[in-house]
Write a protein that holds these residues in place. Structure first.
Motif, PDB file in Angstrom:
ATOM      1  N   ARG A   1       0.804  -1.225   0.000  1.00 55.22           N
ATOM      2  CA  ARG A   1       0.000   0.000   0.000  1.00 55.22           C
ATOM      3  C   ARG A   1       0.837   1.275   0.000  1.00 55.22           C
ATOM      4  N   ARG A   2       2.107   1.152  -0.273  1.00 57.06           N
ATOM      5  CA  ARG A   2       3.005   2.296  -0.395  1.00 57.06           C
ATOM      6  C   ARG A   2       3.134   3.066   0.923  1.00 57.06           C
ATOM      7  N   HIS A   3       3.040   2.362   2.049  1.00 55.87           N
ATOM      8  CA  HIS A   3       3.331   2.990   3.326  1.00 55.87           C
ATOM      9  C   HIS A   3       4.851   3.111   3.458  1.00 55.87           C
ATOM     10  N   GLU A   4       5.349   4.299   3.696  1.00 53.25           N
ATOM     11  CA  GLU A   4       6.795   4.511   3.750  1.00 53.25           C
ATOM     12  C   GLU A   4       7.393   3.878   5.000  1.00 53.25           C
ATOM     13  N   ASN A   5       8.628   3.409   4.872  1.00 52.63           N
ATOM     14  CA  ASN A   5       9.381   2.833   5.981  1.00 52.63           C
ATOM     15  C   ASN A   5      10.258   3.924   6.580  1.00 52.63           C
ATOM     16  N   ALA A   6       9.954   4.333   7.826  1.00 54.77           N
ATOM     17  CA  ALA A   6      10.673   5.445   8.452  1.00 54.77           C
ATOM     18  C   ALA A   6      12.159   5.142   8.623  1.00 54.77           C
ATOM     19  N   LEU A   7      12.522   3.880   8.803  1.00 49.86           N
ATOM     20  CA  LEU A   7      13.936   3.502   8.909  1.00 49.86           C
ATOM     21  C   LEU A   7      14.673   3.792   7.610  1.00 49.86           C
ATOM     22  N   VAL A   8      14.070   3.402   6.503  1.00 47.87           N
ATOM     23  CA  VAL A   8      14.703   3.604   5.206  1.00 47.87           C
ATOM     24  C   VAL A   8      14.829   5.095   4.900  1.00 47.87           C
ATOM     25  N   LEU A   9      13.791   5.865   5.232  1.00 47.83           N
ATOM     26  CA  LEU A   9      13.843   7.310   5.002  1.00 47.83           C
ATOM     27  C   LEU A   9      14.931   7.971   5.840  1.00 47.83           C
ATOM     28  N   MET A  10      15.059   7.561   7.106  1.00 48.97           N
ATOM     29  CA  MET A  10      16.095   8.153   7.954  1.00 48.97           C
ATOM     30  C   MET A  10      17.484   7.802   7.431  1.00 48.97           C
ATOM     31  N   GLY A  11      17.670   6.578   6.960  1.00 48.96           N
ATOM     32  CA  GLY A  11      18.954   6.216   6.372  1.00 48.96           C
ATOM     33  C   GLY A  11      19.297   7.091   5.184  1.00 48.96           C
TER      34      GLY A  11
ATOM     35  N   ASP B   1      33.097   3.080  12.040  1.00 51.63           N
ATOM     36  CA  ASP B   1      32.807   1.897  11.235  1.00 51.63           C
ATOM     37  C   ASP B   1      31.380   1.404  11.465  1.00 51.63           C
ATOM     38  N   ALA B   2      30.946   1.424  12.720  1.00 51.84           N
ATOM     39  CA  ALA B   2      29.588   0.972  13.024  1.00 51.84           C
ATOM     40  C   ALA B   2      28.559   1.902  12.398  1.00 51.84           C
ATOM     41  N   ALA B   3      28.789   3.208  12.494  1.00 56.40           N
ATOM     42  CA  ALA B   3      27.855   4.167  11.911  1.00 56.40           C
ATOM     43  C   ALA B   3      27.789   4.021  10.396  1.00 56.40           C
ATOM     44  N   SER B   4      28.952   3.907   9.759  1.00 56.48           N
ATOM     45  CA  SER B   4      28.973   3.751   8.303  1.00 56.48           C
ATOM     46  C   SER B   4      28.308   2.445   7.875  1.00 56.48           C
ATOM     47  N   GLY B   5      28.564   1.380   8.642  1.00 52.31           N
ATOM     48  CA  GLY B   5      27.943   0.098   8.321  1.00 52.31           C
ATOM     49  C   GLY B   5      26.432   0.174   8.387  1.00 52.31           C
ATOM     50  N   LEU B   6      25.899   0.830   9.412  1.00 51.51           N
ATOM     51  CA  LEU B   6      24.453   0.947   9.541  1.00 51.51           C
ATOM     52  C   LEU B   6      23.865   1.756   8.390  1.00 51.51           C
ATOM     53  N   LEU B   7      24.459   2.901   8.087  1.00 50.61           N
ATOM     54  CA  LEU B   7      23.911   3.741   7.022  1.00 50.61           C
ATOM     55  C   LEU B   7      23.963   3.031   5.674  1.00 50.61           C
ATOM     56  N   THR B   8      24.995   2.239   5.444  1.00 49.28           N
ATOM     57  CA  THR B   8      25.106   1.519   4.182  1.00 49.28           C
ATOM     58  C   THR B   8      24.081   0.404   4.092  1.00 49.28           C
ATOM     59  N   VAL B   9      23.907  -0.342   5.165  1.00 45.96           N
ATOM     60  CA  VAL B   9      22.948  -1.444   5.116  1.00 45.96           C
ATOM     61  C   VAL B   9      21.524  -0.908   4.984  1.00 45.96           C
ATOM     62  N   LEU B  10      21.226   0.253   5.565  1.00 45.57           N
ATOM     63  CA  LEU B  10      19.895   0.840   5.409  1.00 45.57           C
ATOM     64  C   LEU B  10      19.619   1.216   3.959  1.00 45.57           C
TER      65      LEU B  10
ATOM     66  N   LEU C   1      19.275  -5.449  13.726  1.00 44.44           N
ATOM     67  CA  LEU C   1      18.368  -5.193  12.610  1.00 44.44           C
ATOM     68  C   LEU C   1      17.427  -6.388  12.506  1.00 44.44           C
ATOM     69  N   ASP C   2      16.126  -6.150  12.678  1.00 51.47           N
ATOM     70  CA  ASP C   2      15.129  -7.215  12.590  1.00 51.47           C
ATOM     71  C   ASP C   2      14.305  -7.039  11.326  1.00 51.47           C
ATOM     72  N   ALA C   3      14.204  -8.098  10.541  1.00 45.89           N
ATOM     73  CA  ALA C   3      13.501  -8.027   9.264  1.00 45.89           C
ATOM     74  C   ALA C   3      12.621  -9.255   9.083  1.00 45.89           C
ATOM     75  N   MET C   4      11.646  -9.139   8.186  1.00 51.04           N
ATOM     76  CA  MET C   4      10.768 -10.272   7.910  1.00 51.04           C
ATOM     77  C   MET C   4      10.541 -10.411   6.417  1.00 51.04           C
ATOM     78  N   ILE C   5      10.703 -11.638   5.929  1.00 50.98           N
ATOM     79  CA  ILE C   5      10.448 -11.997   4.536  1.00 50.98           C
ATOM     80  C   ILE C   5       9.153 -12.805   4.482  1.00 50.98           C
ATOM     81  N   ARG C   6       8.307 -12.491   3.479  1.00 50.48           N
ATOM     82  CA  ARG C   6       7.078 -13.255   3.255  1.00 50.48           C
ATOM     83  C   ARG C   6       7.053 -13.656   1.781  1.00 50.48           C
ATOM     84  N   CYS C   7       6.818 -14.928   1.503  1.00 47.17           N
ATOM     85  CA  CYS C   7       6.877 -15.387   0.116  1.00 47.17           C
ATOM     86  C   CYS C   7       5.875 -16.510  -0.155  1.00 47.17           C
ATOM     87  N   MET C   8       5.353 -16.500  -1.377  1.00 45.89           N
ATOM     88  CA  MET C   8       4.596 -17.642  -1.890  1.00 45.89           C
ATOM     89  C   MET C   8       5.500 -18.567  -2.700  1.00 45.89           C
TER      90      MET C   8
END
Length: 476
Positions: free
Chosen positions: A220-230, A309-318, A354-361
């Protein structure tokens, strides 16, 4: 107000008085067993804490196949107020424009408290039915763990199972996606904050976004605030060096993040730069998220900051983490087949999570998303584990249970139901492993914005839902 609506609502408000976040449902489970015992039934629990209760068949139907009604006891506690403590505080439901909701301090817990309340009502008030079993599972919201650990005797002899965890009145679900919960971690080293004569510290907050359920709402095109902050922080780093003081956003694996907070230390005041970057990004999010906002506050200079290094790693993975819709169904219009949700990022005790969830058919899509996540996270210093997984519930559209339920819905409403597979994790996928002979469907009342403080339950769908269940039990 319809009598059924009033009575079910009273049961739900009783449920709301006992906190029941995932992993802390046993106080409510005990109260439900006591309530069932008070009406002359004999509930029991398995070793994992799931609750079962058999309701004797009405006269003359004792030899018919057993039907089960099933719901989960736990809820996603999306917190909308700093004063609200999910493990301590009751939910405060209010009525607004024909919907039951909260004032915004917390999520409502209608997922799946609505189903629980409906089942408790049915146990007392539906008079004509085959042998009936009530099944209340635990820890559904953290990987369907109650269903996974459920004692097989709990579904032994059950021919028809009706899961009441549906979110849309008029929809009969006959299959569902798999689900994989991923957790990525890396160590966090703190360093002494540099001495900056013109330095300034800021707290940046993104909030007001819709959030929602990572299955129902991911398309539904709800924005992810984590991705936007990154994105905001990466663009800021291109304009002005900064040290990261803190970062936290989202609430759960399976909830689309509606808020995120970051604190940064810059070498000089850069409020105008942040405002310009935020305005550019806002032009895009405003299309689908008109209430999203960026708040900038000046805060005291810190003593410690994150290691670079930790800060750069987080921003890159986001920036590189696959998030959102991966593929749509080939034969079901406008239905998501495969997706990923980056749901929660936080630091605790020297570790970044970082906690994530994958959903697949599709199994190949699931593998592709896992591989992508592992590669991106690994290049950024994170290692990952799978905390839980459940399988696909293969479609059962042609079952006798589905066809009978559709006829009952049409009789009650005069309309045809929507029959579909759904992009969520539903417990029949695991319960069918314990009893492959069952026919299963998922139905429910009308809920909206689940897993968020805006969660609400449309009250005028309660009575027809219970009337449909009663007709299904009468005719199956």
């Amino acid at each position: 107000m319809h009598r059924i609506e009033q009575e079910v609502r009273q049961i739900f408000e009783w449920l709301c008085q006992t906190p029941h976040p995932s992993g802390a449902e046993q106080a409510l489970a005990q109260q439900i067993t006591e309530r069932l015992a008070e009406i002359g039934l004999h509930p029991w629990k398995d070793a994992y804490g799931n609750v079962f209760c058999d309701v004797p068949a009405s006269q003359g139907r004792e030899q018919q196949p057993c039907m089960a009604l099933q719901a989960h006891l736990d809820m996603v506690c999306a917190v909308g107020s700093t004063d609200y403590v999910p493990e301590r505080d009751p939910i405060q439901p209010i009525e607004r424009d024909g919907w039951l909701c909260t004032a915004g301090a917390s999520s409502l817990g209608a997922d799946c408290g609505a189903g629980v309340a409906a089942m408790l009502w049915a146990a007392q008030h539906i008079e004509e039915h085959p042998p009936l079993r009530l099944i209340f599972t635990v820890e559904e919201e953290i990987g369907l763990k109650g269903a996974q650990q459920l004692n097989p005797k709990g579904v032994e002899g059950v021919r028809y199972l009706v899961n009441t965890d549906g979110f849309h009145w008029g929809r009969i679900v006959t299959g569902a996606a798999s689900g994989v919960r991923e957790r990525y971690t890396r160590s966090l080293v703190l360093a002494k904050a540099p001495e900056l004569p013109k330095g300034q510290a800021y707290r940046l907050t993104l909030d007001g976004f819709q959030g929602g359920h990572s299955g129902f709402d991911i398309g539904r095109r709800h924005e992810n605030a984590l991705v936007l902050m990154g994105e905001l922080l990466r663009e800021l780093r291109m304009e002005s060096p900064f040290a990261l003081i803190d970062f936290e956003g989202g609430t759960a694996f399976n909830a689309i993040p509606y808020q995120c907070r970051a604190e940064v230390l810059t070498i000089a005041p850069v409020r105008e730069v942040i405002e310009l970057i935020g305005a550019r990004i806002e032009e895009r999010w405003r299309v689908h998220e008109p209430n999203g906002r960026l708040t900038i506050e000046e805060i005291a200079l810190p003593d410690m900051v994150w290691d670079g290094d930790a800060a750069s790693g987080l921003l890159t993975v986001l920036g590189g983490f696959a998030d959102g819709v991966y593929a749509m169904h080939a034969h079901i219009p406008n239905a998501v087949a495969d997706s990923s949700n980056l749901g929660h990022v936080y630091a605790a005790d020297g570790v970044i999570y970082l906690d994530a969830m994958i959903r697949c058919m599709d199994a190949q899509a699931e593998q592709a998303l896992q591989t992508s996540h592992r590669m991106v996270a690994g290049m950024c210093g994170f290692t990952g584990t799978i905390t839980s997984r459940y399988p696909v519930w293969q479609e059962q559209t042609d079952s006798h249970l589905c066809k009978t339920a559709a006829a009952c819905y049409q009789k009650i409403t005069g309309q045809e139901p929507e029959i579909m597979v759904q992009h969520v994790g539903l417990e029949p996928s695991l319960l069918l492993e314990k009893n492959p002979d069952m026919e299963c469907i998922c139905v429910g009342m009308e809920l909206a914005d689940c897993h968020s403080p805006k969660e609400r339950w449309r009250l005028d769908t309660i009575a027809p839902f219970l009337q449909m269940l009663a007709e299904l039990m009468r005719t199956i």
